[in-house]
Design a protein around this motif. Structure first.
Motif, short mmCIF file in Angstrom:
data_model
loop_
_atom_site.label_atom_id
_atom_site.label_comp_id
_atom_site.label_asym_id
_atom_site.label_seq_id
_atom_site.Cartn_x
_atom_site.Cartn_y
_atom_site.Cartn_z
N MET A 98 14.84 41.86 35.48
CA MET A 98 16.03 42.36 34.97
C MET A 98 17.44 41.75 35.63
O MET A 98 17.33 41.71 36.62
CB MET A 98 16.09 43.88 34.87
N LYS A 99 18.14 41.26 34.85
CA LYS A 99 19.26 40.77 35.39
C LYS A 99 20.19 41.90 35.94
O LYS A 99 20.43 43.05 35.38
CB LYS A 99 20.17 40.01 34.11
N PRO A 100 21.16 41.32 36.97
CA PRO A 100 22.10 42.45 37.36
C PRO A 100 23.22 43.00 36.57
O PRO A 100 23.49 42.22 35.71
CB PRO A 100 22.65 41.73 38.64
N ILE A 101 23.59 44.10 36.85
CA ILE A 101 24.60 44.61 36.29
C ILE A 101 26.17 45.02 36.88
O ILE A 101 25.95 45.47 38.00
CB ILE A 101 24.32 45.89 35.61
N VAL A 102 27.12 44.39 36.73
CA VAL A 102 28.27 44.72 37.30
C VAL A 102 28.97 45.85 36.73
O VAL A 102 29.17 45.91 35.50
CB VAL A 102 29.32 43.35 37.06
N ALA A 103 29.67 46.83 37.41
CA ALA A 103 30.28 47.82 36.95
C ALA A 103 31.66 47.74 37.70
O ALA A 103 31.84 47.42 38.87
CB ALA A 103 29.76 49.24 37.51
N ILE A 104 32.79 47.91 36.82
CA ILE A 104 34.10 47.63 37.22
C ILE A 104 34.81 49.22 37.07
O ILE A 104 34.82 49.53 35.87
CB ILE A 104 34.94 46.88 36.66
N THR A 105 34.96 49.89 37.86
CA THR A 105 35.75 51.18 37.94
C THR A 105 37.01 51.26 38.15
O THR A 105 37.58 50.70 39.26
CB THR A 105 35.03 52.19 38.92
N TYR A 106 38.02 51.62 37.20
CA TYR A 106 39.28 51.31 37.31
C TYR A 106 39.89 52.52 36.82
O TYR A 106 39.35 53.53 36.45
CB TYR A 106 39.68 50.22 36.21
N CYS A 107 41.34 52.80 37.38
CA CYS A 107 42.13 53.96 37.27
C CYS A 107 42.96 53.92 35.92
O CYS A 107 43.56 53.23 35.61
CB CYS A 107 43.11 53.99 38.49
N THR A 108 42.49 55.31 35.19
CA THR A 108 42.93 55.36 33.88
C THR A 108 44.50 55.69 33.96
O THR A 108 45.34 55.33 33.11
CB THR A 108 42.25 56.31 32.78
N GLN A 109 44.84 56.37 35.10
CA GLN A 109 46.37 56.99 35.40
C GLN A 109 46.97 55.91 35.76
O GLN A 109 48.35 55.78 35.38
CB GLN A 109 46.21 57.90 36.46
N CYS A 110 46.37 54.70 36.16
CA CYS A 110 47.22 53.67 36.62
C CYS A 110 47.42 52.55 35.33
O CYS A 110 47.97 51.54 35.49
CB CYS A 110 46.74 53.04 37.92
N ARG A 111 46.61 52.81 34.45
CA ARG A 111 46.47 51.87 33.33
C ARG A 111 45.81 50.63 33.77
O ARG A 111 46.62 49.51 33.08
CB ARG A 111 47.97 51.63 32.56
N TRP A 112 45.02 50.59 34.28
CA TRP A 112 44.54 49.27 34.74
C TRP A 112 43.19 48.82 33.89
O TRP A 112 42.41 47.83 34.28
CB TRP A 112 43.78 49.39 36.23
N LEU A 113 43.05 49.27 32.70
CA LEU A 113 42.10 48.89 31.82
C LEU A 113 41.96 47.52 31.59
O LEU A 113 41.17 46.80 31.53
CB LEU A 113 42.04 49.75 30.62
N LEU A 114 43.36 46.99 31.17
CA LEU A 114 43.47 45.69 30.62
C LEU A 114 43.17 44.67 32.37
O LEU A 114 42.33 43.67 31.89
CB LEU A 114 44.94 45.17 30.48
N ARG A 115 43.50 44.84 33.30
CA ARG A 115 42.96 44.33 34.39
C ARG A 115 41.46 44.13 34.40
O ARG A 115 40.80 43.22 34.50
CB ARG A 115 43.67 44.80 35.65
N ALA A 116 40.84 45.50 34.24
CA ALA A 116 39.45 45.67 34.46
C ALA A 116 38.91 44.81 33.14
O ALA A 116 37.80 43.96 33.48
CB ALA A 116 38.73 46.89 34.33
N GLY A 117 39.41 44.82 31.93
CA GLY A 117 38.86 43.97 30.96
C GLY A 117 38.88 42.59 31.15
O GLY A 117 37.98 41.80 30.81
#
Length: 97
Positions: free
Chosen positions: A1-20
């Motif tokens: 099975m290939k590794p999975i990367v998880a990116i946990t980002y702050c929704t309060q800081c609006r970092w979804l675009l950076r995470a995406g």
């Protein structure tokens, strides 16, 4: 099975675009090595990247966001250590001798 990367980002800081954007870059670079990238909403200024649960980057721990080049190197070192990253692999001073 290939590794999975998880990116946990702050929704309060609006970092979804950076995470995406980070997720997109990792998927393009490691399209054959990764099983996926998951975006995980969080709070409190969090921005962390893990590979199969192992912490690769913490904004709090490092005191800054990762440069994409160094994040790719850290992910590569876990998922495919022998794989060269081309121009993202080393600084120019590493190759000048």
């Amino acid at each position: 099975m290939k590794p999975i990367v998880a990116i946990t980002y702050c929704t309060q800081c609006r970092w979804l675009l950076r995470a995406g954007w980070t997720a997109q870059e990792l998927l393009v670079t490691f399209e054959d090595e990764l099983g996926g990238v998951t975006l995980v909403p969080g709070t409190g200024g969090i921005f962390e990247v893990t590979v199969d649960g192992a912490l690769v980057w913490s904004r709090k721990g490092e005191g800054r966001f990762p440069e994409l080049k160094e994040l790719k190197q850290r992910v590569r070192d876990i998922v495919s250590p022998e794989r060269p990253l081309g121009h993202s692999d080393k600084s120019h001073s590493d190759t000048d001798a």
